[in-house]
Enzyme design. Structure first.
Site, PDB file in Angstrom:
ATOM      1  N   HIS A  35       0.842  -1.205  -0.118  1.00  0.00           N
ATOM      2  CA  HIS A  35       0.064   0.035   0.024  1.00  0.00           C
ATOM      3  C   HIS A  35       0.994   1.285   0.032  1.00  0.00           C
ATOM      4  CE1 HIS A  35      -3.355  -2.298   1.949  1.00  0.00           C
ATOM      5  NE2 HIS A  35      -2.357  -3.238   2.682  1.00  0.00           N
ATOM      6  N   THR A  37       0.604   5.127   2.125  1.00  0.00           N
ATOM      7  CA  THR A  37      -0.360   5.698   3.128  1.00  0.00           C
ATOM      8  C   THR A  37      -1.280   6.894   2.685  1.00  0.00           C
ATOM      9  OG1 THR A  37       1.517   7.309   3.773  1.00  0.00           O
ATOM     10  CG2 THR A  37       1.336   5.283   5.025  1.00  0.00           C
ATOM     11  N   GLU A 100       2.840  -0.833   4.493  1.00  0.00           N
ATOM     12  CA  GLU A 100       2.318   0.318   4.249  1.00  0.00           C
ATOM     13  C   GLU A 100       3.493   1.339   3.882  1.00  0.00           C
ATOM     14  OE1 GLU A 100      -0.385   2.388   3.654  1.00  0.00           O
ATOM     15  OE2 GLU A 100      -2.029   1.194   4.728  1.00  0.00           O
ATOM     16  N   ASP A 152      -3.249   2.491  -4.774  1.00  0.00           N
ATOM     17  CA  ASP A 152      -1.979   2.401  -4.359  1.00  0.00           C
ATOM     18  C   ASP A 152      -1.364   1.006  -4.356  1.00  0.00           C
ATOM     19  OD1 ASP A 152      -4.235   1.874  -2.463  1.00  0.00           O
ATOM     20  OD2 ASP A 152      -2.789   1.483  -0.942  1.00  0.00           O
TER      21      ASP A 152
END
Length: 260
Positions: A35, A37, A100, A152
Site C-alpha cells: 500500500h 499511506t 504500508e 495504491d
C-alpha cells in the site's frame, strides 16, 4: 498492544498498533499486500495506523529514508485490506501481510518513491517470503485486490525493480501500438474472454461479456501494476498481451487456482 519483538531483523522500530485481531480459522499468511499511506504528513499517517478507533493498521510501515517500523506481529490479523478479493479469497486480512509505504499518494502530488525506500521494501518482502513460503505471484498491490476503491501503490511504484530481486510477478510489458481496443460499453465474446483471463489471474471481475464499470476498474488496476506506461482503463493490445504473458509465466497454475 504491548511492545513485541519484531519478526523482521531489519525492522528498526516497533510502534504497536491498537488495531488488530486473530487470523480467522487459523489462517497462515500466504500473501503480501503493498500500500501507500496516501497522507501528506508522515507522523499523522503512522498515528492513524497505530491509534485505537481508526480501524486501520498494517504489519509494517516503510519510511522514505528506508527505516522500517513494525506495528502488528505477523501472526496477527492487521486491518489493511478492507473489502477486497483475490483468487477466491475475500478475507484478505486473514491471509496476508500488509506493508504500508510512506508516500503522499495521488491526492497529494504523488511523488516518486526514493531508492532507499524501495530497497527497504525489497529486503523486507524477501524476508517475509522466505519465512512464510510466499510465492512471488502472491505479492500484490492494494489496487489489485480492491480495484474499484484503491489506486495504491500506483503506477510510479517500480514493480520491475522488485521483480528483478525476486519479489512479485512480472513480465516486460508489451509495447503500446495502434490497434482495435476493448473499452467501456463493448459487448462481445472478446470481452468475455478478457474477463475470464483476468479472473484466472486472480482479479475479482464480473464475467458477463459486457465491458462495464467494474471491468474498466480491473483493467485500470492491472495497468497501474503491470503496464504503467499508459493507465486509461482501455484494454488495448499491449494490455491483453501483457496479461496473457503473465498467465503463461505463472510458476504453477494449480498453485494459483488453489491459493486462498
Amino acid at each position: 498492544m504491548k511492545t513485541f519483538t519484531p519478526d523482521s531483523s531489519i525492522a528498526s522500530d516497533v510502534i504497536p498498533s491498537a488495531n488488530y485481531g486473530e487470523r480467522n480459522r487459523g489462517r497462515l499468511p500466504d500473501m503480501i499486500v503493498l500500500h501507500y499511506t496516501g497522507m501528506p504528513d508522515v507522523e499523522a499517517a503512522i498515528a492513524k495506523l497505530c491509534t485505537a478507533g481508526t480501524d486501520v493498521s498494517a504489519h509494517y510501515i516503510v519510511l522514505e529514508d528506508g527505516r522500517i517500523v513494525q506495528s502488528v506481529p505477523e501472526a496477527k490479523r492487521a486491518w489493511h485490506a478492507g473489502v477486497s478479493y483475490w483468487a477466491g479469497e475475500e478475507d484478505i486480512n486473514s491471509c496476508s501481510i500488509g506493508v504500508e509505504i510512506i508516500n503522499r499518494g495521488h491526492d497529494w502530488g504523488y511523488p516518486d518513491f526514493p531508492l532507499r525506500q524501495i530497497a527497504a521494501v525489497i529486503a523486507l518482502c524477501r524476508g517475509i517470503m522466505l519465512r512464510r513460503g510466499i510465492p512471488s505471484h502472491r505479492v500484490l498491490a492494494h489496487s489489485d485486490i480492491a480495484p474499484s476503491r484503491k489506486k495504491d501503490p500506483g503506477e510510479k511504484f517500480p514493480w520491475h525493480s522488485l521483480a528483478n530481486s525476486g519479489v512479485g510477478h512480472w513480465v516486460q510489458p508489451a509495447p503500446i501500438v495502434r490497434a482495435e481496443t476493448l473499452r467501456l460499453g463493448s459487448i462481445s465474446d472478446d470481452v468475455l474472454k478478457l474477463q475470464q483471463a483476468f479472473a484466472k489471474y486472480g482479479y475479482g471481475i464480473p464475467v458477463s461479456g459486457r465491458y462495464d464499470g467494474p471491468t474498466m476498474d480491473v483493467v485500470t488496476a492491472f495497468q497501474r501494476h503491470f503496464r504503467p506506461a499508459r493507465v486509461d482503463g482501455i484494454a488495448d493490445v499491449s494490455t491483453l498481451s501483457t496479461l496473457h504473458a503473465l498467465l503463461t509465466n505463472l510458476p504453477n497454475d494449480d498453485d494459483q487456482a488453489g491459493a486462498g
